[in-house]
Structure formats: C-alpha cells, structure tokens
Write a protein that holds these residues in place. Structure first.
Motif, short mmCIF file in Angstrom:
data_model
loop_
_atom_site.label_atom_id
_atom_site.label_comp_id
_atom_site.label_asym_id
_atom_site.label_seq_id
_atom_site.Cartn_x
_atom_site.Cartn_y
_atom_site.Cartn_z
N LEU A 123 41.34 30.92 -8.92
CA LEU A 123 42.41 30.49 -9.80
C LEU A 123 42.67 31.49 -10.93
O LEU A 123 43.79 31.95 -11.12
N ASN A 124 41.62 31.84 -11.68
CA ASN A 124 41.81 32.76 -12.80
C ASN A 124 42.12 34.18 -12.34
O ASN A 124 42.80 34.92 -13.05
N ALA A 125 41.65 34.57 -11.16
CA ALA A 125 41.93 35.91 -10.66
C ALA A 125 43.38 36.07 -10.26
O ALA A 125 43.90 37.20 -10.24
N LEU A 164 37.53 26.28 -1.39
CA LEU A 164 38.39 27.32 -1.95
C LEU A 164 39.34 26.70 -2.97
O LEU A 164 39.89 25.63 -2.75
N VAL A 165 39.53 27.44 -4.09
CA VAL A 165 40.52 27.08 -5.12
C VAL A 165 41.45 28.27 -5.26
O VAL A 165 40.99 29.39 -5.54
N VAL A 166 42.75 28.06 -5.08
CA VAL A 166 43.71 29.17 -5.12
C VAL A 166 45.04 28.65 -5.63
O VAL A 166 45.33 27.43 -5.58
N ILE A 167 45.87 29.56 -6.13
CA ILE A 167 47.18 29.23 -6.66
C ILE A 167 48.21 30.22 -6.12
O ILE A 167 47.90 31.40 -5.91
N ASN A 168 49.42 29.71 -5.85
CA ASN A 168 50.56 30.54 -5.44
C ASN A 168 50.34 31.19 -4.08
O ASN A 168 50.78 32.33 -3.85
N ALA A 169 49.70 30.51 -3.17
CA ALA A 169 49.56 31.01 -1.80
C ALA A 169 50.73 30.53 -0.96
O ALA A 169 51.46 29.60 -1.33
N SER A 170 50.92 31.15 0.22
CA SER A 170 52.00 30.77 1.11
C SER A 170 51.45 30.20 2.41
O SER A 170 50.23 30.15 2.63
#
Length: 425
Positions: free
Chosen positions: A129-131, A190-196
C-alpha cells in the motif's frame, strides 16, 4: 626400523578400532571439525606453529552445517535477534531472508528490481500500500491516514482527492505484481492499491495459494481479475474513501465477485455502492460466507432484505455507516438470517427508526449485540431490539473506557426494557 613404520608383528595391527574411528567412519564433516580442533590445540601448545595454520585456527564452524540445519537453528532464536544475526556474514544474511514470511514494502524500486524476491524468497504476506504512493521530495506536509502515510505538497489544498495524483500508474503497479507473483508463488496475503484486472489475473495464475486479499481503489473491472482467485477466503474491497480517492463498486462487480470467489469466508465492503441484487448474489453463490462487514456503505435502499440469502452468516458488522437503510421495504419481504450469532455496530448513525427496526428484524436470531460509539441511542432502539429474543448478551462500550460496559449513560426506560426482555427469554 623407523618408529613410524609398522612391522607385521606390531601390536598396532591387532589393536581393536577405537569408538571415535567407528563414529567418524562415514561422517566427513565431523572429521574436519575434530581435525581443526586438534590443530588449534597444537597451535596453543607450540607458539611457533601458530603462523603455520592461521586458516584452521580461525575456521567458521557453521560452514560445516548444511543450510537446512542452520535454518532450523536460526528459526528457534527470538525475533529480536534476527536482525543482528543477519550481520554476521552473507550466508547468514541470505538464510535470515528465507525465514521472513511477512513484509511491508515502502520502496517500489525494491520490488521491481527483483531485490525483494531475491532477498526474501519465502514471503507469504506482503503489503504494497505505502509503496504504491509517490511522495514528492522536500514536501511541506505529512498526510497520515489510518491506512497510509505520505508526504504532500501545498498543491493538495485545491484537490479533495488527495491520493489521486500521488498514486503510481496502473501499468507500473501491474508490472510490480508480475514480479511479485513470479518470485513468490507461495504468497497467501496481499495488500495493494490501484491495480488492474490484468495484474490480478497474473497474480491468480501464479499464486494458487492466495487466500487473503485487500484491494484499495477497486472498481467493477478489477473484480474480473479477483474472480479468478478460486481459493480466496478473506477479501476486503475499498471503493471510495472521502477526501483520498473515489472508485465505483456496484452490483455488476459484486455479481462477478460472487460467481468467481465461491469459497469466501470473510468479506468486507468499504465505500462500495450496491443494492439488493449485489448482496443477494453474494449470499446465493458464497455459501461458505460466515462474516460480512459493511463499512461506510453507499448502498441503495432495500439492500437489508438481501441479507436473508446469506444462510450461513454468523457475524454481521456495520462500521462508520452514516445510514443503515432509509427504505428497507415491507416487513414480509425482509426475512432473517437463521444462523446469525453476532451483530456489531460501531460509529454508526442510528437515528433513522425505520432502518434500525429493519436491521433488528433481519438479525432476530442474533445472540450477541455489540454497540460501540454510535449516535442515536434512545428508548425506541431497545424497543426495536425486543424482536431479538435469543440475544443473551449486550455490550454497550464506552469509547473512553472500552474495558467496561457503559450502561449508565442510557435512559432508565431503555435499561429496564432490556432487562425485561432478558427475563422473558
């Protein structure tokens, strides 16, 4: 005859083998240890010989141990000693990296350069997330949110969606997910943001053991990729966060999700838009769903009636909801959740009587009710709760003192009514 030569009649030929000879017969590494110890002992007795065997006198004994054995030894040490142990040598650094299972990434280049998967090949839990946030250098402000922290420039004053312009592009995030999935096939969370959709499809194909996913800035198209994660059990979807970013999750996405992730056990919908149809699809397809969390929802009126289709639901949580359901519809269409055991309300607006009444009717089989820091508590609320005749525990928690039940702040009629309903059970 030399003293070192053995004659045929020499008693050394008839001497039975020593126990150390038998023990070391097929153990080559232990022979090196004994030989090095003997040389070190001789060096301590003869100062002249110390210059002849400096290598053996300072030999690393751990080189005689296999990686598997040394990993077992290092894994038994306390967590506080892992970082100092990694400074011993390069070998210990690599072995210590193989013991790391969970990591929160702050530098995106550390991932895309493949240094992450090389340094930590056995990662199971990764937080990106922060990355995924781009922080400008020499910024004047630090933005801190419950989910992320980042540096901000003064330009944010004119933009209400603060994270929109500071997120990494979708293509860059997808490239990072491809590197992660190829290097960590045993990934489980997994934690992620703005993936497609493309990035999540790659993740689903390579990481077959993925069981928990937290996806921020999610939309309906992205949910096509999540539906390919057949073994997913825990899922958190964040659509819109006021002041940070906005994204749309509607009934279309919820239906796609329900048809693909049929093994879901826990589901959290935060800032998502939907209605009766989306929740109904989840209830009909996700038969293993036991815990449903609705946070800051933007659901259309009438969505509460769809909860009755979640036949195995045990826990229902409503968090930071400005409203429950303005128009839940007639009582005969509401139904109820037969297996529900726990209802949790936290920081919710309970002033709408029609919605609160419909909520308790849907949760009439509940046994435990938890109310934390909610607005609108009055006598009518406990009157509506009378339908929950199986409820044998109420937790009314004071946010200033969570360790005690805050019954004293409630109206006297509400306490008497609640106690009377307990006696009638």
């Amino acid at each position: 005859m030399s003293v070192l030569e053995e004659s045929p009649d020499s008693p050394l030929k008839k001497r039975p083998p020593r126990w150390s000879d038998i023990w070391l017969k097929n153990t080559k590494p232990l022979k090196h240890v004994v030989f090095a110890m003997q040389l070190q002992s001789l060096a301590s007795k003869d100062p002249k010989s110390q210059t002849l065997i400096p290598h053996f006198a300072t030999i690393d004994r751990t080189l005689l141990l296999s990686d598997e054995l040394l990993l077992k030894i290092l894994s038994k040490l306390p967590l506080s000693q892992r970082n100092p142990n990694s400074l011993v040598c390069k070998r210990w650094l690599n072995l210590q990296g193989r013991l790391v299972r969970s990591l929160k990434i702050l530098d995106w280049n550390f991932l895309v350069s493949c240094r992450l998967v090389t340094r930590f090949p056995n990662l199971a839990h990764v937080d990106l997330l922060n990355a995924c946030l781009f922080s400008p250098r020499n910024s004047e402000f630090l933005l801190t949110h419950r989910m992320a922290s980042m540096q901000m420039s003064s330009r944010f004053c004119s933009n209400w969606d603060l994270l929109e312009e500071n997120l990494l592009p979708v293509e860059v995030v997808d490239r990072g997910l491809q590197v992660l999935s190829n290097g960590c096939p045993n990934l489980r969370r997994l934690v992620v943001i703005n993936a497609s959709e493309l990035g999540l499809l790659t993740l689903a194909e390579e990481c077959l053991t993925l069981q928990e996913l937290e996806l921020h800035k999610c939309n309906d198209n992205v949910l096509r990729g999540i539906a390919a994660c057949e073994n997913l059990q825990i899922l958190k979807l964040v659509g819109t966060v006021d002041g940070l970013y906005s994204s749309l999750v509607s009934d279309i996405g919820l239906t796609i999700l329900a048809q693909g992730c049929k093994r879901l056990v826990k589901l959290e919908l935060s800032g998502c838009e939907g209605s009766f149809d989306g929740i109904k699809a989840i209830g009909q397809c996700c038969l293993m769903l036991e815990e449903l969390t609705i946070s800051d929802h933007r659901m259309e009126d009438g969505w509460l009636a769809a909860l009755s289709y979640c036949e195995n639901l045990k826990t229902l949580k409503l968090l930071s909801c400005k409203r429950i359901d303005w128009n839940p519809g007639p009582d005969e269409y509401l139904g109820f959740c037969p297996t529900l055991e726990r209802l949790h309300l936290q920081k919710c607006q309970l002033r709408n009587k029609k919605g609160v009444r419909a909520l308790f009717q849907v949760c009439e089989a509940v046994r435990e009710i938890v109310v934390v820091d909610c607005w609108g508590l009055d006598n009518d609320m406990f009157t509506f709760a009378n339908v929950c005749r199986y409820a044998d525990r109420w937790d009314l928690i004071d946010p200033l003192d969570p360790d005690k039940c805050n019954l004293g702040v409630l109206p006297t009629f509400a306490i008497v009514h609640m106690l009377t309903s307990f006696q009638n059970v």
